[in-house]
Each structure stands twice: as structure tokens, then as C-alpha cells.
Design a protein around this motif. Structure first.
Motif, PDB file in Angstrom:
ATOM      1  N   TYR A  41       0.816  -1.214   0.000  1.00 54.93           N
ATOM      2  CA  TYR A  41       0.000   0.000   0.000  1.00 54.93           C
ATOM      3  C   TYR A  41       0.853   1.269   0.000  1.00 54.93           C
ATOM      4  N   TYR A  87      -9.784   0.799   5.898  1.00 59.40           N
ATOM      5  CA  TYR A  87      -9.619  -0.050   4.718  1.00 59.40           C
ATOM      6  C   TYR A  87     -10.063   0.682   3.450  1.00 59.40           C
ATOM      7  N   CYS A 103      -6.112  -6.156  -2.687  1.00 57.22           N
ATOM      8  CA  CYS A 103      -6.204  -5.531  -1.362  1.00 57.22           C
ATOM      9  C   CYS A 103      -5.677  -6.410  -0.232  1.00 57.22           C
ATOM     10  N   CYS A 105      -7.460  -8.363   1.531  1.00 58.02           N
ATOM     11  CA  CYS A 105      -8.497  -8.404   2.562  1.00 58.02           C
ATOM     12  C   CYS A 105      -8.826  -9.841   2.974  1.00 58.02           C
ATOM     13  N   ASP A 123     -14.044  -3.839  -3.974  1.00 62.25           N
ATOM     14  CA  ASP A 123     -13.528  -3.841  -2.597  1.00 62.25           C
ATOM     15  C   ASP A 123     -14.123  -2.696  -1.777  1.00 62.25           C
ATOM     16  N   ASP A 127     -16.670  -3.044   1.397  1.00 64.76           N
ATOM     17  CA  ASP A 127     -16.337  -2.469   2.695  1.00 64.76           C
ATOM     18  C   ASP A 127     -17.351  -1.409   3.125  1.00 64.76           C
TER      19      ASP A 127
END
Length: 157
Positions: A41, A87, A103, A105, A123, A127
Motif C-alpha cells: 500500500y 480499509y 487488497c 483483505c 472492494d 467495505d
């Protein structure tokens, strides 16, 4: 009306518990890889990314456990909402900077070659739905089959 709100809250609580459990269990299997995923990230320094990646699954699992048993539901819902906003912001940041990553996740994450934009939309939408469930619990933390009922509601026992 009260019964419907209670059941909706229960569904939201259990949905979030399942999601956080699964996400935490996937990440906990390889904490080093979880740290590498956080590093992709490019938001925190690499050594901090390893720490975040190593701690995050335990936070997710702790929140999931509290949600399953229904203890401190409102506080846990607030923590879950903060996690979801974090997130969403992280995914939006990666998207805005033109990075192409998974991601991480519900997997180990990594770089992707194409279609990242579509994945980011999915995503973020997912979320946002989980954030909505957390907000529902913040507004209505009284749910069925929750320890909160025993701890907080002395007249309902």
C-alpha cells in the motif's frame, strides 16, 4: 418494529463476525506475507508495515470474537467501523496513486497486472456494506443471543 431492529442487528453482528473471522484467519496463517501486503500500500514504512500486518489479524479476530458473543457490541461496532473506514481510505489511496495491487483483505494480496480498477470498486463497495452493518450496530447495539443482554439489561433476565 423493535423485534425487527433486534433481528437486523443480530444479522449485522454475525455477518461482521464471520467476515472479520475469515479475514483474520486467512492473514494469521502467514504473518510475514500479511506484512508484505500492508507494505504494498506504500502508506507506512516497511518495518511498520510488518508490525501492522502482524497485529491486524489479531485485532480482527478479537473483534470477531466479541461480536460472536455479543459483548460490548456498540464499542466493537465503533472499532469495526473505524477499521472499515481505514480499509476504504487505504484502497482509495492505492487507486488514486495508480497502484495495481490486490487488497489482501481475504487473501495474501499482491500485485495484479490488469483489472485493478474494477477490483477497487468492488472492494470499496463491499467495505461500505460492512461499514453500513457496523453503523447499524452503533445505532442499535441491542441484539439477540448477546452477552450484552445479560451484562447490561438486568430487567430483561
Amino acid at each position: 418494529m423493535r423485534v425487527t431492529k433486534t433481528w437486523m442487528g443480530t444479522a449485522a453482528r454475525l455477518l461482521l463476525a464471520v467476515v472479520l473471522s475469515y479475514a483474520g484467519l486467512v492473514k494469521i496463517q502467514d504473518l510475514t506475507e500479511a506484512g508484505r501486503t500492508v507494505a504494498l500500500y506504500r502508506i507506512v514504512p516497511e518495518d511498520s508495515a510488518q508490525l501492522v500486518g502482524g497485529v491486524l489479524p489479531f485485532i480482527e479476530l478479537a473483534l470477531a470474537l466479541l461480536l460472536v458473543v455479543g459483548l460490548a457490541t456498540r464499542a466493537v461496532a465503533v472499532a469495526t467501523a473505524v477499521l472499515m473506514v481505514t480499509y476504504i481510505a487505504a484502497i482509495a489511496s492505492v487507486w488514486a496513486r495508480g497502484l495495481s495491487i490486490d487488497c489482501g483483505c481475504f487473501s495474501s494480496g499482491g500485485s495484479v497486472t490488469s483489472g485493478a480498477e474494477r477490483g477497487y470498486v468492488i472492494d470499496i463497495a463491499r467495505d461500505l456494506a460492512f461499514l453500513g452493518a457496523a453503523v447499524l450496530l452503533i445505532w442499535n447495539p441491542r441484539t439477540r443471543y448477546a452477552l450484552d443482554r445479560w451484562v447490561l439489561d438486568t430487567k430483561e433476565r
